[in-house]
Write an enzyme that holds these catalytic residues in place. Structure first.
Site, short mmCIF file in Angstrom:
data_model
loop_
_atom_site.label_atom_id
_atom_site.label_comp_id
_atom_site.label_asym_id
_atom_site.label_seq_id
_atom_site.Cartn_x
_atom_site.Cartn_y
_atom_site.Cartn_z
N SER A 172 -9.04 -14.35 0.64
CA SER A 172 -9.42 -12.95 0.44
C SER A 172 -10.85 -12.84 -0.09
O SER A 172 -11.32 -13.72 -0.80
CB SER A 172 -8.44 -12.34 -0.57
OG SER A 172 -8.94 -11.13 -1.05
N HIS A 205 0.83 -1.21 0.00
CA HIS A 205 0.00 0.00 0.00
C HIS A 205 0.87 1.27 0.00
O HIS A 205 1.94 1.29 0.60
CB HIS A 205 -0.89 -0.01 1.25
CG HIS A 205 -1.92 1.08 1.28
ND1 HIS A 205 -1.78 2.20 2.06
CD2 HIS A 205 -3.09 1.22 0.62
CE1 HIS A 205 -2.84 2.98 1.90
NE2 HIS A 205 -3.65 2.42 1.03
C1 LIG Z 1 -3.07 -3.10 2.69
C2 LIG Z 1 -3.41 -1.73 3.21
N1 LIG Z 1 -2.60 -1.14 4.09
C3 LIG Z 1 -2.87 0.08 4.59
C4 LIG Z 1 -3.98 0.77 4.21
C5 LIG Z 1 -4.21 2.14 4.76
O1 LIG Z 1 -5.24 2.13 5.66
P1 LIG Z 1 -5.98 3.47 6.11
O2 LIG Z 1 -6.66 4.00 4.90
O3 LIG Z 1 -6.87 2.96 7.18
O4 LIG Z 1 -4.95 4.40 6.64
C6 LIG Z 1 -4.86 0.20 3.28
C7 LIG Z 1 -6.06 0.92 2.84
O5 LIG Z 1 -6.81 0.52 2.02
C8 LIG Z 1 -4.57 -1.08 2.77
O6 LIG Z 1 -5.35 -1.67 1.86
#
Ligand SMILES: Cc1ncc(COP(=O)(O)O)c(C=O)c1O
Length: 372
Positions: free
Chosen positions: A320, A119
């Site tokens: 998933s 991400h």
């Molecule tokens: C794998 C992953 N990590 C981190 C995040 C970030 O999360 P947040 O939007 O709650 O900060 C996301 C958001 O979709 C995600 O899919």
């Protein structure tokens, strides 16, 4: 002063818009199926969870007691034993930042390894924290390429590796295997290493799926981040960060102004979100979450079946509820609030996504296909 009729109209229009847009919400991992109205009286309290939830502070208008219960729930779910510490964050991004920050304090010379499918919050935090990092190739299903990881670790073996493992990638819901990563580290005789699990969505799916890969403390995670507004569901974003207490103790700083330890990233912290999570944990419970996950997997398979009937190449990773398919035309992306990425899109099946919603989506897709 009371609100004017015009103000009331504005609020009503906004409420109707949010309700309407929620009817076509399938592209992002947020569960819309919750009802926290019983907690409405708390809107009239100036709650602030500033400081460490496990230590009393000068600021007493807080929900630390409930926050601790929430953290204990997730600690149990992730086999943390007794050596854990954590807090309710603002979301997955803050949890990832916390994990990276802790890892950097423990291993200032460390290099962060993360896959191409990680991400964007991770790359952002790497810039903010100014940490050295290397991107590792991903496999087609979105999982980290273990060969590439191993070869790269070999070359950089004189620096402690900090590995970000995805427990459900954003686009494809792929799970990086923590046990395989630990095996690689053992094979290379690398003992100074740190693994942070970004379990934003998967953190609430995998513990409820029989035979799912483990990502917990017992198999080698050092810290993890799970979003609260994703599978659990919440009116405002939130999440949890969990880490080994013995590591956290090494970086805690005492702050006189608030009379507590400054262990969290943020100063003032949301005191309502721990209440939402606490409420869901008690109302839904582990058995309820298991049922919801089962139901989502069933709807995900139904969506794949229906998409395939329309000639779409649709698929999902085994653990998933994210259904991947070729990105549809722009009108569909707009109406169904899809997240397009390199020619693909996904339906993220959350508890509010029932078969009826999939049918409406498919009908629109068929209509769209007839136009072209
Ligand atoms: C794998 C992953 N990590 C981190 C995040 C970030 O999360 P947040 O939007 O709650 O900060 C996301 C958001 O979709 C995600 O899919």
């Amino acid at each position: 002063m009371a609100l004017s009729p015009e103000n009331h109209r504005q609020l009503e229009a906004l409420y109707q818009k949010l309700k309407e847009e929620s009817q076509t919400f399938v592209g992002y991992p947020c569960n819309l199926d919750f009802d926290y109205s019983e907690l409405a009286p708390f809107f009239n309290c100036a709650i602030n969870n500033v400081g460490d939830p496990f230590i009393s502070s000068n600021y007493h208008v807080n929900t630390h007691e409930f926050e601790r219960e929430v953290i204990e729930f997730f600690a149990e779910l992730t086999h943390a034993g007794k050596d854990f510490w954590g807090y309710v964050t603002n979301g997955g991004t803050e949890g990832n930042m916390y994990g990276l920050y802790l890892a950097r304090e423990l291993y200032p010379q460390g290099i962060v390894f993360y896959s191409q499918d990680t991400h964007y919050s991770v790359t952002k935090m790497l810039r903010i924290l100014n940490m050295r990092n290397i991107m590792i190739r991903s496999q087609d299903n979105g999982e980290i390429d273990y060969e590439d990881l191993k070869e790269t670790l070999k070359i950089k073996r004189d620096f402690p590796p900090i590995i970000m493992a995805n427990i459900g990638t954003t686009m494809k819901g792929a799970v990086d295997r923590v046990e395989t990563i630990r095996e690689i580290l053992n094979e290379l005789a690398i003992s100074n290493a740190y693994i942070h699990c970004d379990a934003a969505l998967g953190g609430m799916l995998l513990p409820f799926i029989d035979g799912a890969p483990r990502f917990d403390f017992a198999v080698g995670a050092d810290s993890l981040s799970i979003s609260g507004h994703k599978f659990v569901g919440s009116p405002t974003p939130c999440g949890i960060a969990l880490a080994k207490k013995r590591n956290v103790d090494r970086i805690a700083r005492s702050i006189e102004y608030v009379g507590t330890l400054d262990t969290t990233i943020m100063g003032s912290r949301n005191g309502l979100t721990p209440l939402f999570l606490w409420y869901a944990i008690h109302r839904v419970g582990k058995d309820g979450f298991r049922k919801k996950v089962e139901q989502c997997l069933e709807v995900a398979d139904y969506a794949i079946e229906q998409l395939k009937k329309c000639g779409q190449h649709a698929w999902r990773n085994e653990y998933s509820t994210t259904v991947v398919f070729p990105c549809p035309p722009a009108d569909m992306v707009r109406k169904w609030q899809l997240a397009p990425y390199k020619g693909i899109a996904h339906l993220v099946i959350m508890p509010h996504v029932k078969k009826e919603r999939i049918d409406r989506f498919i009908n629109d897709l068929i209509k769209e296909g007839k136009k072209s």
